[in-house]
Design a protein around this motif. Sequence first.
Motif, PDB file in Angstrom:
ATOM      1  N   THR A  92       0.859  -1.140  -0.053  1.00 39.77           N
ATOM      2  CA  THR A  92       0.026  -0.024   0.110  1.00 39.77           C
ATOM      3  C   THR A  92       1.005   1.073  -0.200  1.00 39.77           C
ATOM      4  O   THR A  92       1.837   1.046   0.635  1.00 39.77           O
ATOM      5  CB  THR A  92      -0.932   0.061   1.301  1.00 39.77           C
ATOM      6  OG1 THR A  92      -1.626   1.065   1.081  1.00 39.77           O
ATOM      7  CG2 THR A  92      -0.288   0.056   2.539  1.00 39.77           C
TER       8      THR A  92
ATOM      9  N   SER B 174      -0.656   4.300   0.367  1.00 40.79           N
ATOM     10  CA  SER B 174      -1.450   5.395   0.912  1.00 40.79           C
ATOM     11  C   SER B 174      -0.862   6.172   1.765  1.00 40.79           C
ATOM     12  O   SER B 174      -0.276   5.841   2.668  1.00 40.79           O
ATOM     13  CB  SER B 174      -2.787   4.459   1.395  1.00 40.79           C
ATOM     14  OG  SER B 174      -3.471   5.474   1.859  1.00 40.79           O
TER      15      SER B 174
ATOM     16  N   GLY C 282      -2.167   5.656  -4.245  1.00 35.10           N
ATOM     17  CA  GLY C 282      -2.178   6.554  -3.034  1.00 35.10           C
ATOM     18  C   GLY C 282      -1.352   7.465  -2.605  1.00 35.10           C
ATOM     19  O   GLY C 282      -1.418   7.933  -1.347  1.00 35.10           O
TER      20      GLY C 282
END
Length: 254
Positions: free
Chosen positions: A79, A81, A103
């Motif tokens: 991820t 993010s 992200g």
Amino acid sequence: MQRLDQLLLSQGLARSRTRAQRLIRHGRVRLADGGTPLRKPGEKLPEDTRLSVEEDPEERYVSRAGLKLEALIEALGLTLSDRLVLDVGQSTGGFTDCALRYGARHVVGVEVGHDQLAPSLRDDPRVTCLEGLNARAMAGEPRLRATFDALAAAGPDLAVMDVSFISQTLILPDLAALLPAGGELLSLVKPQFELGPGGVNPRGLVTDPGRYAEVEARLRDCCAGLGFEILHWQPSPLLGGDGNREFLLHAVKR
């Protein structure tokens, strides 16, 4: 009358003439009412001709490099993010584009050249492009430090790298100085630039697959000496533009 590739560009169906020509060559362009694909970039058509373009995976990012980084992110289940990303060798911004779509809150790009970044990314407030900056000397670059200060950050917690005409072993020391413990590196490895002239044929291609293990071992040794541990190594799903096999690595700063 207008050339088909120019028509795609003027109608906003392609980001550049080169991309328009690739869409045409791949058989993804037709008349809006259907029919067989139009395959000649130089074919002349009326300027009011309505066209349809099928989705091309290679158009997902501003350059096909984004697909390579995407493959690594997906393989690792990472991820991005809200992460601050350093993009080494930003160029047109394929890696930057991919990082944002996954992200990242901001991408700071380092690029030794000038005027290469895609306009859509140059105008994006989440992107900073530092041009004319040699990655071998970026750790001591005042512009980079000022950029991180403006972002209220000590530095990046993730670096992505796609460089040419230089061995990554010459850049890794500066990345080691910039990334904190736990910081991650996602890199595209191009064996032809790690092996040097003696490892390629006159066309610049690595012809001996046995040399790939040598490249991996060299990078693992270099990383280990700088406090990085390579946790993942895989072939890139796409060949380089010159036809060379490439690899993707994931490393963590210990």
